[in-house]
Design an enzyme around this catalytic site. Structure first.
Site, PDB file in Angstrom:
ATOM      1  N   ASN A 232     -48.977 125.485  88.895  1.00 30.67           N
ATOM      2  CA  ASN A 232     -47.786 125.356  89.731  1.00 30.67           C
ATOM      3  C   ASN A 232     -47.250 126.780  89.862  1.00 30.67           C
ATOM      4  O   ASN A 232     -46.536 127.271  88.975  1.00 30.67           O
ATOM      5  CB  ASN A 232     -46.743 124.434  89.098  1.00 30.67           C
TER       6      ASN A 232
ATOM      7  N   ARG B  43     -32.328 123.098  86.687  1.00 33.35           N
ATOM      8  CA  ARG B  43     -32.332 123.484  88.105  1.00 33.35           C
ATOM      9  C   ARG B  43     -32.545 122.265  89.004  1.00 33.35           C
ATOM     10  O   ARG B  43     -33.303 121.360  88.666  1.00 33.35           O
ATOM     11  CB  ARG B  43     -33.414 124.547  88.367  1.00 33.35           C
TER      12      ARG B  43
ATOM     13  N   ALA C 140     -42.464 129.504  93.413  1.00 31.64           N
ATOM     14  CA  ALA C 140     -42.160 130.275  94.631  1.00 31.64           C
ATOM     15  C   ALA C 140     -43.295 131.229  95.022  1.00 31.64           C
ATOM     16  O   ALA C 140     -43.478 131.528  96.214  1.00 31.64           O
ATOM     17  CB  ALA C 140     -40.862 131.047  94.441  1.00 31.64           C
TER      18      ALA C 140
ATOM     19  N   PRO D 253     -42.400 131.047  88.389  1.00 34.42           N
ATOM     20  CA  PRO D 253     -40.998 131.376  88.147  1.00 34.42           C
ATOM     21  C   PRO D 253     -40.044 130.188  88.247  1.00 34.42           C
ATOM     22  O   PRO D 253     -40.211 129.312  89.099  1.00 34.42           O
ATOM     23  CB  PRO D 253     -40.674 132.398  89.244  1.00 34.42           C
ATOM     24  N   ASN D 254     -39.080 130.219  87.353  1.00 37.23           N
ATOM     25  CA  ASN D 254     -37.959 129.262  87.283  1.00 37.23           C
ATOM     26  C   ASN D 254     -38.342 127.886  86.766  1.00 37.23           C
ATOM     27  O   ASN D 254     -37.461 127.048  86.540  1.00 37.23           O
ATOM     28  CB  ASN D 254     -37.254 129.125  88.654  1.00 37.23           C
TER      29      ASN D 254
ATOM     30  N   HIS E 286     -47.401 120.785  92.751  1.00 34.36           N
ATOM     31  CA  HIS E 286     -45.962 120.968  92.999  1.00 34.36           C
ATOM     32  C   HIS E 286     -45.247 119.685  92.627  1.00 34.36           C
ATOM     33  O   HIS E 286     -45.710 118.586  92.978  1.00 34.36           O
ATOM     34  CB  HIS E 286     -45.695 121.314  94.469  1.00 34.36           C
TER      35      HIS E 286
ATOM     36  N   ARG F 173     -39.512 120.026 102.676  1.00 32.78           N
ATOM     37  CA  ARG F 173     -38.426 120.957 102.350  1.00 32.78           C
ATOM     38  C   ARG F 173     -38.350 122.074 103.396  1.00 32.78           C
ATOM     39  O   ARG F 173     -38.860 121.926 104.494  1.00 32.78           O
ATOM     40  CB  ARG F 173     -38.633 121.478 100.920  1.00 32.78           C
TER      41      ARG F 173
ATOM     42  N   TYR G 129     -36.471 118.231  91.238  1.00 30.97           N
ATOM     43  CA  TYR G 129     -37.422 118.339  90.123  1.00 30.97           C
ATOM     44  C   TYR G 129     -37.201 117.332  89.001  1.00 30.97           C
ATOM     45  O   TYR G 129     -37.948 117.319  88.032  1.00 30.97           O
ATOM     46  CB  TYR G 129     -37.382 119.764  89.560  1.00 30.97           C
TER      47      TYR G 129
ATOM     48  N   GLU H 244     -53.948 122.749  92.364  1.00 28.50           N
ATOM     49  CA  GLU H 244     -52.611 123.232  92.737  1.00 28.50           C
ATOM     50  C   GLU H 244     -51.632 122.080  92.586  1.00 28.50           C
ATOM     51  O   GLU H 244     -51.915 120.955  92.999  1.00 28.50           O
ATOM     52  CB  GLU H 244     -52.613 123.704  94.200  1.00 28.50           C
TER      53      GLU H 244
HETATM   54  C1  DQA Z   1     -42.384 124.034  93.368  1.00 21.70           C
HETATM   55  C2  DQA Z   1     -42.046 124.158  94.853  1.00 21.70           C
HETATM   56  C3  DQA Z   1     -41.777 125.601  95.224  1.00 21.70           C
HETATM   57  O1  DQA Z   1     -41.469 125.711  96.617  1.00 21.70           O
HETATM   58  C4  DQA Z   1     -40.589 126.125  94.444  1.00 21.70           C
HETATM   59  O2  DQA Z   1     -40.366 127.487  94.724  1.00 21.70           O
HETATM   60  C5  DQA Z   1     -40.707 125.887  92.978  1.00 21.70           C
HETATM   61  C6  DQA Z   1     -41.319 124.655  92.485  1.00 21.70           C
HETATM   62  C7  DQA Z   1     -42.543 122.564  92.918  1.00 21.70           C
HETATM   63  O3  DQA Z   1     -43.034 122.355  91.828  1.00 21.70           O
HETATM   64  O4  DQA Z   1     -42.135 121.650  93.642  1.00 21.70           O
HETATM   65  O5  DQA Z   1     -40.200 126.666  92.173  1.00 21.70           O
HETATM   66  O6  DQA Z   1     -43.629 124.675  93.144  1.00 21.70           O
END
Ligand code: DQA
Length: 148
Positions: free
Chosen positions: A75, A19, A78, A11-12, A101, A108, A24, A99
């Site tokens: 990725n 964002r 959340a 998501p997002n 990020h 964080r 990011y 995995e």
């Molecule tokens: C994320 C880190 C997560 O905590 C966050 O909710 C994201 C992006 C990252 O790519 O750093 O949406 O996965």
């Protein structure tokens, strides 16, 4: 060789570029996708690049991946911190999983320090920005060729 990999985004992540640029960076989702496709081509990997904001849809994508792909880069955004369902689906995938990020989740908020998937994936990359996707593709190729 003809290995096929899938890159799954939670998501997002579709709003990359818009964002929280401090976390990011400024790369857009489309630019990221293009970079991943280009790198995969260079390495002779077929790639599909997916994104969903919906947990169940991601579970479905992971389940389907069993039949169609040799490796998953994920990725989960959340959902990394909350989704037992995504963890369970990944556990059923018996091939390499990376995995990923973009940000360093351990630098964080505390709720981001826990990943529900880290202990069932092959390996992980975090905190290296969007470049992490390129590194993940390179590592995935090595895993598939047994060169790691
Ligand atoms: C994320 C880190 C997560 O905590 C966050 O909710 C994201 C992006 C990252 O790519 O750093 O949406 O996965």
């Amino acid at each position: 060789m003809n290995y096929k990999i899938i890159i799954i985004n939670g998501p997002n992540l579709n709003l990359l570029g818009e964002r929280e640029q401090s976390q990011y960076g400024s790369i857009t989702f489309n630019e990221l996708k293009e970079n991943c496709i280009k790198k995969s081509k260079e390495l002779d990997l077929a790639v599909d690049f997916k994104q969903s904001n919906i947990e169940g849809e991601i579970v479905n994508i992971i389940q389907e991946s069993r039949k169609n792909y040799d490796g998953i880069i994920i990725n989960a955004a959340a959902f990394t911190h909350t989704s037992v369902a995504i963890r369970d689906a990944l556990s059923i995938f018996k091939k390499p999983i990376i995995e990923l990020h973009i940000s360093n989740i351990y630098k964080r908020e505390e709720f981001r320090h826990k990943s529900l998937i880290s202990d069932i994936v092959t390996g992980g990359i975090f905190g290296l920005g969007a470049e992490g996707y390129i590194l993940a593709i390179i590592s995935m190729q090595k895993l598939l060729l047994n060169e790691n």
